[in-house]
Write an enzyme that holds these catalytic residues in place. Sequence first.
Site, short mmCIF file in Angstrom:
data_model
loop_
_atom_site.label_atom_id
_atom_site.label_comp_id
_atom_site.label_asym_id
_atom_site.label_seq_id
_atom_site.Cartn_x
_atom_site.Cartn_y
_atom_site.Cartn_z
N TRP A 18 1.33 -1.57 0.33
CA TRP A 18 -0.27 -0.26 -0.06
C TRP A 18 0.85 1.57 -0.38
CZ3 TRP A 18 -0.50 -3.75 3.90
CH2 TRP A 18 0.10 -3.87 4.46
N ARG A 19 2.32 0.88 -0.29
CA ARG A 19 3.13 2.25 -0.13
C ARG A 19 2.87 3.11 -1.31
NH1 ARG A 19 7.23 1.35 5.06
NH2 ARG A 19 5.79 2.08 6.87
N GLU B 235 -5.03 0.68 6.80
CA GLU B 235 -5.17 0.82 7.93
C GLU B 235 -5.65 0.21 8.43
OE1 GLU B 235 -2.83 2.16 9.66
OE2 GLU B 235 -1.12 3.31 8.13
N GLN C 242 -6.11 -4.09 15.11
CA GLN C 242 -5.56 -5.25 16.20
C GLN C 242 -4.58 -6.43 14.86
OE1 GLN C 242 -6.82 -5.34 18.90
NE2 GLN C 242 -8.04 -3.31 18.78
N THR C 243 -3.95 -5.82 14.05
CA THR C 243 -3.86 -7.17 13.48
C THR C 243 -1.41 -7.33 12.88
OG1 THR C 243 -5.90 -8.05 12.16
CG2 THR C 243 -4.49 -8.90 11.33
N GLY D 115 -10.89 -11.06 11.45
CA GLY D 115 -11.64 -11.19 12.62
C GLY D 115 -12.22 -9.00 12.61
N TYR D 116 -12.15 -9.78 14.08
CA TYR D 116 -13.55 -8.16 14.41
C TYR D 116 -14.20 -6.99 12.76
CZ TYR D 116 -9.21 -7.93 17.86
OH TYR D 116 -8.09 -8.08 19.01
N TYR E 65 -6.11 7.41 15.11
CA TYR E 65 -5.28 7.31 14.43
C TYR E 65 -5.69 7.35 12.39
CZ TYR E 65 -2.30 4.12 12.55
OH TYR E 65 -0.83 3.71 11.83
N ASP F 186 -0.12 4.66 16.42
CA ASP F 186 -0.67 3.54 17.14
C ASP F 186 0.18 3.09 18.09
OD1 ASP F 186 1.47 3.00 15.15
OD2 ASP F 186 1.40 1.87 14.20
N CYS G 231 12.67 -0.51 17.40
CA CYS G 231 12.47 -0.10 18.44
C CYS G 231 11.59 -1.01 19.39
CB CYS G 231 11.57 1.00 18.86
SG CYS G 231 11.58 1.54 20.43
N CYS H 169 17.27 10.06 22.33
CA CYS H 169 17.08 9.13 22.30
C CYS H 169 17.27 8.75 24.12
CB CYS H 169 16.40 7.94 22.33
SG CYS H 169 15.28 6.64 23.15
FE1 SF4 Z 1 13.39 2.72 20.66
FE2 SF4 Z 1 15.40 4.87 22.27
FE3 SF4 Z 1 16.37 2.04 21.46
FE4 SF4 Z 1 16.27 3.72 19.40
S1 SF4 Z 1 17.55 4.39 20.96
S2 SF4 Z 1 15.40 1.91 19.46
S3 SF4 Z 1 14.18 5.29 20.34
S4 SF4 Z 1 15.08 3.05 23.18
#
Ligand code: SF4
Length: 376
Positions: A43-44, A60, A65-66, A104-105, A143, A161, A213, A229
Amino acid sequence: MGAVQENVTLGRKQQQLPLRPAGLLTVRSLLAWYEAERRDLPWRYGPRKAADPYRVWLSEIMLQQTTVKAVVPYFQKFVARWPTVSALAAAPLEEVLQQWAGLGYYSRARNLKACADAVVRDHGGAFPRAEAKLLKLPGIGPYTAAAISAIAFGQKATPVDGNIERVVSRLFAVRQPLPGAKPEIKRLAATLTPQRRAGDFAQAMMDLGAEICTPKNPSCLVCPVQQDCSASAQNLAELLPIKAAKAARPSRYGVAFLVQREDGAVLLRQRPEAGLLGGMLEVPSTVWGEKLPARTEAMRAAPVTTSWMQAAGTVVHVFTHFRLELVVYRALVPIDTSFTLWAEQERCRWVQRRDLHAQALPTVMKKVIAHGLADN
Ligand code: SF4
């Protein structure tokens, strides 16, 4: 920031360090990383390009939930069959539910159709650009409205999200437990959204949450925004976001009646339009209550008076808000079986086994049928 959840202990050093505000550097680093490393999803469109609003919206809604992996084949099937929102609006609801079966849903599928209808009826077949107008369409919450507005139209909007929630809570070291921290996380996320390329930025945040992350073992060492961070600086990444303890999921119980005709056809009933699995097909069953009904009580919901056999074991299915356990009774009946005394006959139909795969059957009912037929 709010209180730290009791079951997470932060060291003295971690508690004393000041927050490092994520900002411009994060935006630049993340956009550069996105250009090189973004996920290739059907979809991008490429970076710096606005995407097709129909495809963004459809993906979206499906992704709620999936997982991406589960959604890709459904998305491709839908856009091949209904390449535009107008084509989807012209499709019968039952066909849409059939194609959705397994994701689902199911209220999402019903809203999908209602939204397509509204876009065609009220907006000439073109999705509105503004979040406020998108929010008025069926099935589009804050969202999804922000995601469509940013990704398809390049508007400065901030979808948050689960992935983005996690990334933001770590970038800013938000210690307040979820879900109470949601408004604060939304506010902080909005401070990052750039004036230009808001759609790329939102997708970069989604990808960062999905690939780097991650909930467990975040890859901070290769993260493009580690320098900015707070959680990483304070060695808190694995501990955040903090989640308030969830209430236990209740259980419900019921009896399902799998009736098979001598020619192999199976009796299915359409569920009421409103409510859980609305409009989908099901194997007729008792009400799903807090206790399993006794056999004599259950028989009041049986579609036919016949000799019932109880299949060994039970079918267990976990919905978001409850766990369902169904006992399955099965029966073989003659072709000319009549249901004229049964109040629900209007909503019932016979479906041949070979055609079951094409029906709008939710996963729990596929499990019931497989369980009942396997025990034959
Ligand atoms: Fe997540 Fe921060 Fe680690 Fe990057 S540096 S993966 S944003 S916790």
